[in-house]
Design a protein around this motif. Structure first.
Motif, PDB file in Angstrom:
ATOM      1  N   SER B 232      22.804  31.432  73.288  1.00  0.00           N
ATOM      2  CA  SER B 232      22.603  30.251  72.456  1.00  0.00           C
ATOM      3  C   SER B 232      22.481  30.734  71.021  1.00  0.00           C
ATOM      4  N   PHE B 233      22.892  29.904  70.090  1.00  0.00           N
ATOM      5  CA  PHE B 233      22.688  30.279  68.696  1.00  0.00           C
ATOM      6  C   PHE B 233      21.310  29.846  68.221  1.00  0.00           C
ATOM      7  N   GLU B 234      20.590  29.156  69.074  1.00  0.00           N
ATOM      8  CA  GLU B 234      19.298  28.642  68.629  1.00  0.00           C
ATOM      9  C   GLU B 234      18.133  29.030  69.530  1.00  0.00           C
ATOM     10  N   TYR B 235      18.401  29.194  70.791  1.00  0.00           N
ATOM     11  CA  TYR B 235      17.296  29.485  71.711  1.00  0.00           C
ATOM     12  C   TYR B 235      17.655  30.640  72.639  1.00  0.00           C
ATOM     13  N   VAL B 423      32.771  28.623  67.238  1.00  0.00           N
ATOM     14  CA  VAL B 423      32.114  29.215  68.402  1.00  0.00           C
ATOM     15  C   VAL B 423      30.617  28.900  68.402  1.00  0.00           C
ATOM     16  N   ALA B 424      30.032  28.915  67.207  1.00  0.00           N
ATOM     17  CA  ALA B 424      28.575  28.773  67.108  1.00  0.00           C
ATOM     18  C   ALA B 424      28.047  27.494  67.737  1.00  0.00           C
ATOM     19  N   VAL B 425      28.854  26.449  67.764  1.00  0.00           N
ATOM     20  CA  VAL B 425      28.348  25.190  68.314  1.00  0.00           C
ATOM     21  C   VAL B 425      28.710  25.010  69.787  1.00  0.00           C
ATOM     22  N   GLY B 426      29.369  25.978  70.359  1.00  0.00           N
ATOM     23  CA  GLY B 426      29.757  25.855  71.763  1.00  0.00           C
ATOM     24  C   GLY B 426      28.582  26.039  72.706  1.00  0.00           C
ATOM     25  N   ASN B 427      28.772  25.683  73.962  1.00  0.00           N
ATOM     26  CA  ASN B 427      27.677  25.906  74.905  1.00  0.00           C
ATOM     27  C   ASN B 427      27.639  27.369  75.314  1.00  0.00           C
ATOM     28  N   HIS B 428      26.593  27.744  76.057  1.00  0.00           N
ATOM     29  CA  HIS B 428      26.286  29.165  76.243  1.00  0.00           C
ATOM     30  C   HIS B 428      27.395  29.968  76.923  1.00  0.00           C
ATOM     31  N   ILE B 430      30.501  29.710  76.511  1.00  0.00           N
ATOM     32  CA  ILE B 430      31.533  30.042  75.516  1.00  0.00           C
ATOM     33  C   ILE B 430      31.038  31.159  74.593  1.00  0.00           C
ATOM     34  N   ILE B 431      29.822  30.971  74.080  1.00  0.00           N
ATOM     35  CA  ILE B 431      29.298  31.924  73.083  1.00  0.00           C
ATOM     36  C   ILE B 431      29.064  33.301  73.676  1.00  0.00           C
TER      37      ILE B 431
END
Lengths: 280, 601
Positions: B232-235, B423-428, B430-431
């Protein structure tokens, strides 16, 4: 208590039952509250307040000055809250400025008596183009969690279905997926990487609130299928040629008014032809 | 009808004015900055009170960082993955009173450097001679280093953390170093990007915290698959494990991470320690990439409790790169500066200055982010940051290192930001997999950014003066350390650049400004006095500083505390709060010199 009595009571006390104008404000407020409580998407309330108050204040003042009436503020509220969510800046002034530009554009950029740009879209694009050193657009995700995204999508679809705009959102999403495939094929980048943006909140707000705005979407059914497809097509070009991060906003900014002008002109011509025919 | 036309014209004028405002504002700010940047040194000195000159090569520091070359499976985004390792740690390894500099390199076969400060204005690399140079090999390469006197013999020892097997070196009284890594239960492999020394249980011995970035079971030179990126880019919680090693006092260390509640798996990039809630025990703040930052309150040396979300520091997820402490407002507080990412028009996370709220109670510590109000929010792709009084005016200024990947191609369509933002907004799913990331193909990602030098005006605002005072380099900077390298009463700045040369900025301060410095020596507390807080009172000013064992991103400042005082300085007192719990008051110390202060026994 009979079902009829319950419905009457709901209609009396819950505005959503009597006036569809309140569906969007209620839904966007719920999204905002849920997103803030769970993911802290706002960094501070003053910026949101600046956006909402500037939007509603401008609507009140310009509405009274231009039309001589006090306007219903639900649309201005949605615009303000959209700006508050979408715009990202360390300063407060861009929030207020974007809101004021948003509302003012409704009164200035008109064609044959109708405003042709989606106001929030205009406000966001204006700031992105003119103040790119000071602003960006919402970049957070719902924790990159697919289930949270799914819930928002389902709720969003229910709302746009309720206001008879489901087909617009659906055409846009299908077109986006189709053009993602083409983009992947042309650029050689992974398909999943090209699809990824539509899973984010920025696109959710765009799909449910911007391209479905009743005032700035064409009225004919076929037009409502063509326009979102055209938006997705222009978005693809902007992505491939200009590598525009915020391509959907720019695409709507370009396609929306063109579609509106064509429809208004077409209707105007038809009307004139009808008058002429009736006269002869 | 006429009335309507007038209304329309006025409305249109108003609309044009609205659209013009941001353009005019940008032009005005640029013109102002350009005008100041053309001023001469004498004018700059008069205006800002200091200027900087890069003297690295002139003084014998000729060091270039080389990034690691990792598994070709991730060639598509190699510059993003091999993006760290340039670090700087200042420590007086031979105790001659002149700060020395340790620099790390990150490609296999390259050497780290220990620049001895010869005291005559020159430096000499003696790392090979002392056995701390050739550390980058198949067992991993260096990401950073920290000095800490773990055996209290008066000479700082050296911990070098790596993507691989980290290493601990005992300082043999400034004559050489002995590899004592076997005495600390380091994992066979970990991808460490931060380490700090601090005494978590106040037993007078320095313990060691090491933070992990990539998962520990990933050897980036020999990948099993490409699923190595954050989920995740956030969590994200699929990062490396953190470690706390307790110093047992017999030269041995024990892994107490689980016991004290620090078993995190976030993507930790920086750690700093200070007693935030005044309970006498040193707390720990972690800056985590791809997620929320953490504030671990030390509960009497027994357990750490994360109050990140309630303190607000760890509520909104960003890209934490750096933690540093500084009394930015001269209020007697330790404010916390955490750097993040900002790219105009694309992503504005903003750096944060967390200022403790007044009226706080123990365990109810809350902070307000004042970075925006003070004008120190927009850095760039920010890494290391340090507070220091550059112009000796009595207010802490701020240096922030910026820049991620400067590719062969600069901006526009040659920016990787477009690909990154997809990519940054994709779900886990993908990232997480590096193979889903578009090829970089020599593109830049927040490359060619300038570092920021924010000057504190003392009245609640900072002004960016980098272009005017010097230090306007455009390398991909990572670590920043401050030290008075020539004992002149001016804080010099050392900047380690990724895949670039190290810069040493000699600071020239305007005459007539005073300063004072303190070297604290612990007796009951750890000898390095790490964790000691010293509050200086002068001319109706107050400023608190803390002795740290590593501070910022992959960096360590000089151990001595340095205070700028301004003109006509008269010092009332210095109040020291030692980690042992003792208070010590020094009355009216003389200005313009360093003082050695020993903790009462």
């Amino acid at each position: 208590m009979s079902e009829n009595t319950i419905t009457k009571a709901l209609k009396r006390w819950i505005p959503i039952y009597t006036d569809k104008r309140y569906i969007a404000p209620i839904f966007i407020t719920l999204i905002l509250i849920a997103a803030e409580l769970s993911y802290g998407i706002l960094e501070g309330y003053p910026k949101l307040a600046a956006a909402i108050f500037a939007s509603m204040g401008t609507e009140l003042i310009l509405g009274k000055l231009v039309t001589g009436k006090w306007r219903n503020l639900s649309s201005a509220y949605v615009s303000g809250i959209s700006i508050g969510i979408l715009i990202r800046s360390p300063m407060i002034w861009p929030y207020a400025l974007a809101s004021i530009i948003t509302i003012t554009s409704k009164y200035v950029l008109r064609y044959k008596g109708r405003h042709i740009w989606n106001p929030s879209n205009f406000g966001v694009v204006a700031l992105l183009l003119l103040a790119s050193n000071s602003v960006a657009v919402l970049s957070v995700q719902w924790g990159n969690n697919i289930w949270v995204m799914a819930v928002i999508w389902v709720l969003g679809f229910i709302i746009v279905w309720r206001v008879d705009r489901l087909h617009i959102s659906a055409v846009y999403i299908i077109s986006f997926l189709f053009f993602s495939l083409i983009r992947s094929w042309i650029s050689g980048n992974p398909f999943l990487g090209e699809v990824a943006p539509i899973t984010g909140p920025m696109y959710q707000l765009f799909t449910f609130f911007m391209i479905t705005d009743p005032k700035t979407t064409v009225s004919s059914k076929w037009g409502q299928y063509v326009v979102p497809f055209a938006i997705a097509a222009v978005e693809m070009v902007l992505r491939l040629v200009f590598h525009a991060v915020y391509a959907p906003f720019y695409a709507l900014f370009i396609v929306g008014p063109i579609a509106m002008v064509i429809e208004i002109t077409w209707k105007d011509m038809q009307q004139k032809r009808a008058v002429k025919t009736a006269a002869t | 009808m006429k009335n309507d036309r007038v209304k329309k014209i006025l409305l249109a004028v108003f609309f044009v004015a609205l659209l013009s405002f941001p353009v005019i504002r940008t032009m005005w700010l640029k013109r102002k900055a350009d005008k100041i940047s053309k001023e001469k040194h004498s004018q700059i000195l008069k205006r800002y009170g200091f200027y900087l000159q890069d003297v690295a090569k002139k003084v014998g520091i000729n060091f270039t960082h080389h990034p690691p070359k990792l598994d070709p499976k991730v060639n598509n985004i190699m510059p993003i993955i091999a993006d760290m390792g340039a670090s700087v740690a200042v420590g007086d390894f031979n105790q001659d009173g002149y700060p020395d500099i340790y620099l790390t390199n990150s490609a296999i076969g390259t050497k780290n450097a220990l620049y001895e400060n010869l005291g005559n204005g020159k430096f000499k690399d003696i790392a090979s001679q002392l056995g701390v140079a050739a550390l980058n090999n198949q067992n991993g390469t260096s990401m950073g280093a920290v000095w800490g006197d773990y055996d209290n013999d008066g000479y700082p020892d050296l911990f070098v953390y790596k993507w691989g097997k980290s290493m601990l070196f005992h300082n043999d009284k400034g004559k050489g170093f002995t590899n004592v890594s076997k005495d600390i239960p380091l994992p066979k492999w970990m991808n460490a990007n931060t380490a700090i020394w601090f005494d978590y249980n106040n037993d007078g011995r320095l313990d060691l915290f090491v933070g992990g970035y990539y998962k520990s079971n990933i050897n980036l030179w020999h990948l099993k698959n490409t699923k190595i990126m954050p989920n995740s880019f956030e969590y994200a919680k699929n990062g490396g494990r953190n470690y706390l090693f307790e110093n047992m006092g017999n030269g041995k260390f024990k892994d107490v991470t689980k016991q004290v509640g620090l078993m995190g798996h976030r993507w930790t990039l920086a750690a700093s320690a200070a007693d935030l809630n005044h309970n006498g025990y040193t707390d720990l703040v972690l800056a985590n990439d791809y997620g929320v930052d953490e504030v671990f309150i030390n509960e009497k040396g027994k357990y750490f409790k994360n109050i990140g979300p309630t303190s607000r520091i760890g509520f909104a997820p960003k890209s934490g790169m750096n933690v540093t402490f500084g009394d930015a407002l001269n209020q007697g507080n330790l404010d916390i500066y955490i750097s993040n990412i900002s790219q105009p028009g694309i992503l504005i996370q903003g750096n944060n200055l967390w200022v403790p709220q007044l009226g706080r109670e123990q365990n109810q510590l809350t902070y307000h982010n004042l970075a925006e109000d003070l004008g120190i929010e927009l850095g760039g792709w920010s890494w290391g940051a340090q507070f220091g009084d550059f112009n000796d005016d009595g207010h802490l200024d701020l240096y922030v290192a910026n820049g991620y990947v400067s590719g062969k191609k600069k901006g526009g369509n040659n920016s990787y930001w477009y690909d990154y933002s997809k990519v940054a907004v994709g779900n886990h799913t993908i990232i997480n997999d590096a193979k889903n990331w578009p090829k970089m193909n020599g593109k830049s990602l927040s490359g060619y950014e300038r570092n920021k030098i924010w000057l504190n005006n003392g009245s609640g605002g900072f002004e960016e003066v980098g272009k005017a005072v010097g230090g306007k380099q455009v390398y991909d900077s990572r670590a920043v350390a401050l030290a008075d390298l020539w004992n002149t009463g001016a804080l010099d700045i050392i900047v380690a650049n990724q895949n670039g040369p190290v810069m040493v900025y000699k600071n020239t301060v305007a005459p007539g400004r005073h300063w004072i410095g303190f070297k604290l020596i612990g007796t009951q507390s750890n000898r390095s006095a790490i964790g000691a807080e010293a509050t200086l009172f002068w001319n109706h000013h107050i400023q608190k500083q803390v002795v740290t064992g590593g501070n910022g991103f992959c960096s360590e400042n000089q151990r001595r505390l340095f205070y700028g005082l301004g003109k006509n300085a008269k010092i009332d007192s210095l109040v020291i709060n030692w980690p042992s719990g003792q208070y010590q008051v020094i009355r009216h110390p003389s200005v313009d010199q360093y003082h050695k202060i020993t903790e009462p026994k």
